[in-house]
Each structure stands twice: as structure tokens, then as C-alpha cells.
Scaffold this active site. Structure first.
Site, PDB file in Angstrom:
ATOM      1  CE1 TYR A  12      -3.284  -2.910   0.817  1.00 56.00           C
ATOM      2  CE2 TYR A  12      -2.247  -3.078   2.979  1.00 56.00           C
ATOM      3  CZ  TYR A  12      -3.122  -3.569   2.021  1.00 56.00           C
ATOM      4  OH  TYR A  12      -3.832  -4.717   2.283  1.00 56.00           O
ATOM      5  CE1 TYR A 140      -8.854  -4.803   2.309  1.00 58.11           C
ATOM      6  CE2 TYR A 140      -8.742  -6.127   4.309  1.00 58.11           C
ATOM      7  CZ  TYR A 140      -8.194  -5.717   3.109  1.00 58.11           C
ATOM      8  OH  TYR A 140      -6.990  -6.243   2.699  1.00 58.11           O
ATOM      9  CG  ASP A 234     -13.859 -11.255   6.791  1.00 54.38           C
ATOM     10  OD1 ASP A 234     -13.095 -11.644   7.702  1.00 54.38           O
ATOM     11  OD2 ASP A 234     -13.477 -10.600   5.808  1.00 54.38           O
ATOM     12  CE  LYS A 263      -5.512  -8.580   9.396  1.00 55.46           C
ATOM     13  NZ  LYS A 263      -6.723  -8.297   8.602  1.00 55.46           N
TER      14      LYS A 263
HETATM   15  C1  LIG Z   1      -7.084  -8.450   7.176  1.00 59.25           C
HETATM   16  C2  LIG Z   1      -8.423  -8.861   6.741  1.00 59.25           C
HETATM   17  C3  LIG Z   1      -8.608  -9.688   5.632  1.00 59.25           C
HETATM   18  C4  LIG Z   1      -7.458 -10.135   4.757  1.00 59.25           C
HETATM   19  O1  LIG Z   1      -6.529 -10.907   5.447  1.00 59.25           O
HETATM   20  P1  LIG Z   1      -5.040 -11.074   4.839  1.00 59.25           P
HETATM   21  O2  LIG Z   1      -4.399 -12.053   5.772  1.00 59.25           O
HETATM   22  O3  LIG Z   1      -4.426  -9.716   4.891  1.00 59.25           O
HETATM   23  O4  LIG Z   1      -5.187 -11.588   3.476  1.00 59.25           O
HETATM   24  C5  LIG Z   1      -9.896 -10.062   5.302  1.00 59.25           C
HETATM   25  N1  LIG Z   1     -10.943  -9.662   6.028  1.00 59.25           N
HETATM   26  C6  LIG Z   1     -10.816  -8.863   7.115  1.00 59.25           C
HETATM   27  C7  LIG Z   1     -12.024  -8.472   7.895  1.00 59.25           C
HETATM   28  C8  LIG Z   1      -9.550  -8.436   7.501  1.00 59.25           C
HETATM   29  O5  LIG Z   1      -9.420  -7.639   8.558  1.00 59.25           O
END
Ligand SMILES: *Cc1c(COP(=O)(O)O)cnc(C)c1O
Length: 414
Positions: A12, A140, A234, A263
Site C-alpha cells: 500500500y 473490507y 468474516d 489475523k
Molecule cells: C485483514 C483482513 C482480511 C485479509 O486478510 P489477509 O491475511 O491480509 O489476506 C480479510 N478480512 C478482514 C475483515 C480483515 O481484517
């Protein structure tokens, strides 16, 4: 040409004119030690991963033991105890009958797998034409193709890729009656072409750190169910205690059909992600037809080191009072950031679980703001008009006070 002698292409980052990044050499607790000897208190736990702080001895010991036995082995045709045990434990921990775990190595890929599961579920049922996803504005979900296609199409960081992406459907979160009616109308009009609904429960993270009430999530779940659509949650940001409960969806008593985790899954030590499906979703792939199998399989799937780290991280959730700590951090953030409300350039201050957000009226010079915070010994990553804190859940009182004080000092006269 780069101002510093580096062959790296950074995330980024407009490389032209980019200030050289700070060099980290060591971490401990909630601290990042720089090459020049300075020590920063990490306000964002390395993109929300290091929930137990850095270098936790229990995780290090688990990874070291696994390193001796078997750092990696392919997962096609083979299995191993670290993956079997972790899958069993995640299935027990996840709400409802989310019992079937597919491991990958990043959050974006966990989302890709969830989307593929949903699309293929309909194909396996013999229903054609259902390949679109309903997602929410300001969301996101990652940086790979399918994940980008469900990120906010206008405000998100992927808007330049519009022509390259599958065209999905977007709604506002149903915070009001009118928005609920609009969501209902979109579902009613498009259910025949939809494969699933995807949302980040309670907090839309990288899209702007916006929070919503559990009732909003419950409404989405109810409407998705009414239209026979699988719900993908997610929880890559919200999972593992960040909102004060192990998973954010627990606060709305919503059980998704597919859950994405990553994460904080390994406590911030190794790359690992999981896409967890209910028995019903899994049953949709259970067939005598080889073509009905889920066609996905990353090379480093279920890496044993990462699985061992995740096991150890889950141990720590049992042995140490992480969820209580998350709520206590929330109380401290709420109290410490409250004086910023009503300041001239502060549009909003909001807190949920161990997430504290200061939103500016007009975007500050982010690079300058970050530099000043570094000079105060604080590591953060402001974006857009947002400065936020998501520290390690295990952060000590003094370090947390330092974070709050430095954010308050910078935002006061912003
Ligand atoms: C960080 C994140 C992703 C993507 O995860 P990466 O390991 O960076 O590919 C997807 N969804 C959410 C809600 C996130 O915070």
C-alpha cells in the site's frame, strides 16, 4: 529510484518519495525495538494479530517443539496431529455446528475459499445461475480477486480494479428501517442469482473501523435465511476476543453458515487462516461425484508450525483472562478517549471491545501524524480520517496509558 538501498516493494505504498520504513530488530511484550535502539509501544498489535503480545514463551515453545518434529509436510493425501487437533478445537470453539475446517495461509484466501464454497454449494445442489455475492458498503475482505470484489466498490482501496472484478451486489448495513427495506428488496429481487451474503460482524475494520449494533447483524442473518442464502461471516479482524467475546457473532447470537478466521489465530506468529463450514454446508459437498469436491488446496495448507502456534494461542485464551482484558482495555479506551469528543477537528470517538477509534473531521497529514507519534514512542497506522488503537489484549497498564495519552495529545489540537 528508492531513497534507500532496498529491493523491496512495500504494501500500500507509493514507492516514489516514500520515506524509508523504520527497521524493527526485536519485539517483546507490546514493544517493537528499532535498529536505532528506540522502543515503540505497539498500538495495533501488528495488524491485530499479536493478541498475547510478542514472543510469548508458550507459543515459542510450541513452535520450537514442532520445528524439531516436522516443520512442514504437504496436506494432499497426508494428515498430521497438529492440524487434526486444531480443527477439532476450532470446531468446538466456534458457535453452533460450524464443524468442518479448511485451512489456508491468509485471510484473503480464507475469504476466497468461503466464496467458492458458497458458489459451488449451489452447483452441487444442481441449481444454476447463482454466482453473485451480496456484500455491504464500507466493508473490507482482503486483497485477492474474489475478496476485492466484495470490498466497498467506491470507498475501498480497490476501486481502480472495478473492470477486473466480478460484479457483486452492495447494500448499506441495515441500521435503519429504510436500509432494512432496501436490503430486503435487493434480496427479493436478486436471490435467484445470489450465492451468499458476506459481512464483517459488529465492526467493519480496514474499511473505516465502523461499528454496528448486534441487532443489525441479527437482521442480516434473518433476511439471508429468509431468502435461503448462506451467511458468510468474516471474523478475520473481530475473531479471538477483539470485540470482548471470542467471536463477535456471539453478541448477536448469530451462527453463520461459513466463518472466516485468520489475523489473531496464531497469536501473531505465523501465517494461518481457517474457513469453517457448518455440517449442512459440508454435506453439500458429500457426494459420489468427484466433481462435487471442493477444488482448493494451497501448497502450505495447514502448516504444522502454524497449527502448533494456533494451539498454543488457544491455550493462552484458556489460561489467561484475555476476554476480561479485552473488556478492560475497552473501558480504559472509552474513558481515555472521551475528552476528545467535541474537539474542533474530531468528528467521532468510538470504542467497542479492545478497539478505540478517533475519526477526524478533515483527514490530517497521516505521515506527519505517524512521525509525531513515533517520536512519542507509539506505533500506530492511521488511515483515511481514522486514528485507532487495537493493542495486544495482554498489554500492561502503563503501556496502555502511554498509548491513550499519546493519541489524546496528538488528536487534541488536530
Ligand atoms: C485483514 C483482513 C482480511 C485479509 O486478510 P489477509 O491475511 O491480509 O489476506 C480479510 N478480512 C478482514 C475483515 C480483515 O481484517
Amino acid at each position: 529510484m528508492p531513497a534507500h538501498d532496498s529491493h523491496l516493494w512495500r504494501p500500500y505504498t507509493q514507492m516514489k518519495g516514500a520515506a524509508p520504513p523504520l527497521e524493527a530488530v526485536r519485539t517483546h511484550g507490546s514493544r517493537i525495538v528499532l535498529a536505532d535502539g528506540r522502543e515503540l509501544v505497539d498500538g495495533i498489535a501488528s495488524w491485530w494479530t499479536a493478541v498475547h503480545g510478542y514472543n510469548h514463551p508458550h507459543i515459542r515453545a510450541a513452535v520450537a517443539a514442532q520445528l524439531d518434529a516436522m516443520p512442514h509436510v504437504m496436506f494432499g493425501g497426508l494428515t498430521h496431529a497438529p492440524a487434526e487437533r486444531l480443527a477439532r478445537r476450532l470446531a468446538a470453539l466456534a458457535p453452533g455446528d460450524l464443524d468442518h475446517v479448511f485451512f489456508t495461509d491468509s485471510g484473503s484466501v480464507a475469504v476466497e475459499v468461503a466464496l467458492k464454497m458458497a458458489v459451488q454449494l449451489w452447483l452441487n445442489r444442481g441449481v444454476a445461475g447463482r454466482s453473485r455475492i451480496l456484500a455491504f458498503r464500507e466493508g473490507y475482505h482482503g486483497d485477492t480477486l474474489g475478496a476485492m470484489s466484495v470490498c466497498d466498490p467506491q470507498e475501498g482501496m480497490h476501486r481502480r480494479f472495478g473492470a477486473y472484478l466480478p460484479a457483486q451486489l452492495f447494500c448499506d448495513l441495515p441500521r435503519s428501517r429504510a436500509q432494512e427495506a432496501a436490503l430486503e428488496a435487493t434480496l427479493a429481487g436478486h436471490a435467484h442469482e445470489l450465492a451468499a451474503v458476506i459481512v464483517e460482524p459488529l465492526v467493519q475494520g480496514a474499511g473505516g473501523m465502523r461499528m454496528h449494533e448486534p441487532e443489525v447483524l441479527a437482521t442480516i442473518a434473518r433476511l439471508a435465511r429468509r431468502h435461503g442464502l448462506p451467511l458468510i461471516l468474516d471474523e478475520i479482524f473481530t475473531g479471538f476476543g477483539r470485540t470482548g467475546t471470542m467471536f463477535a457473532c456471539e453478541q448477536a447470537q448469530v451462527v453463520p453458515d461459513i466463518l472466516c478466521l485468520s489475523k489473531a489465530l496464531t497469536g501473531g506468529t505465523l501465517a494461518l487462516a481457517a474457513t469453517i463450514a457448518t455440517r449442512e454446508v459440508f454435506a453439500g459437498f458429500w457426494s459420489d461425484d468427484p466433481a462435487a469436491a471442493l477444488m482448493h488446496g494451497p501448497t502450505f495448507m495447514a502448516n504444522p508450525l502454524a497449527c502448533a502456534a494456533a494451539q498454543a494461542s488457544l491455550d493462552l485464551f484458556e489460561r489467561e483472562p484475555r476476554l476480561g482484558q479485552a473488556r478492560a482495555i475497552g473501558d480504559r479506551l472509552a474513558e481515555g478517549l472521551a475528552p476528545l469528543r467535541g474537539r474542533p477537528n474530531i468528528r467521532d470517538v468510538r470504542v467497542l471491545g479492545a478497539i478505540g477509534v478517533v475519526q477526524f473531521g478533515r483527514s490530517p497529514d497521516l505521515a506527519a501524524l505517524k512521525d509525531r507519534l513515533v517520536r512519542r514512542g507509539t506505533w500506530v497506522r492511521p488511515f483515511g480520517d481514522i486514528l485507532y488503537l487495537t493493542p495486544a489484549l495482554s498489554i500492561g497498564e502503563a503501556d496502555l496509558d502511554h498509548l491513550v495519552a499519546s493519541v489524546r495529545a496528538e488528536a487534541w489540537g488536530a
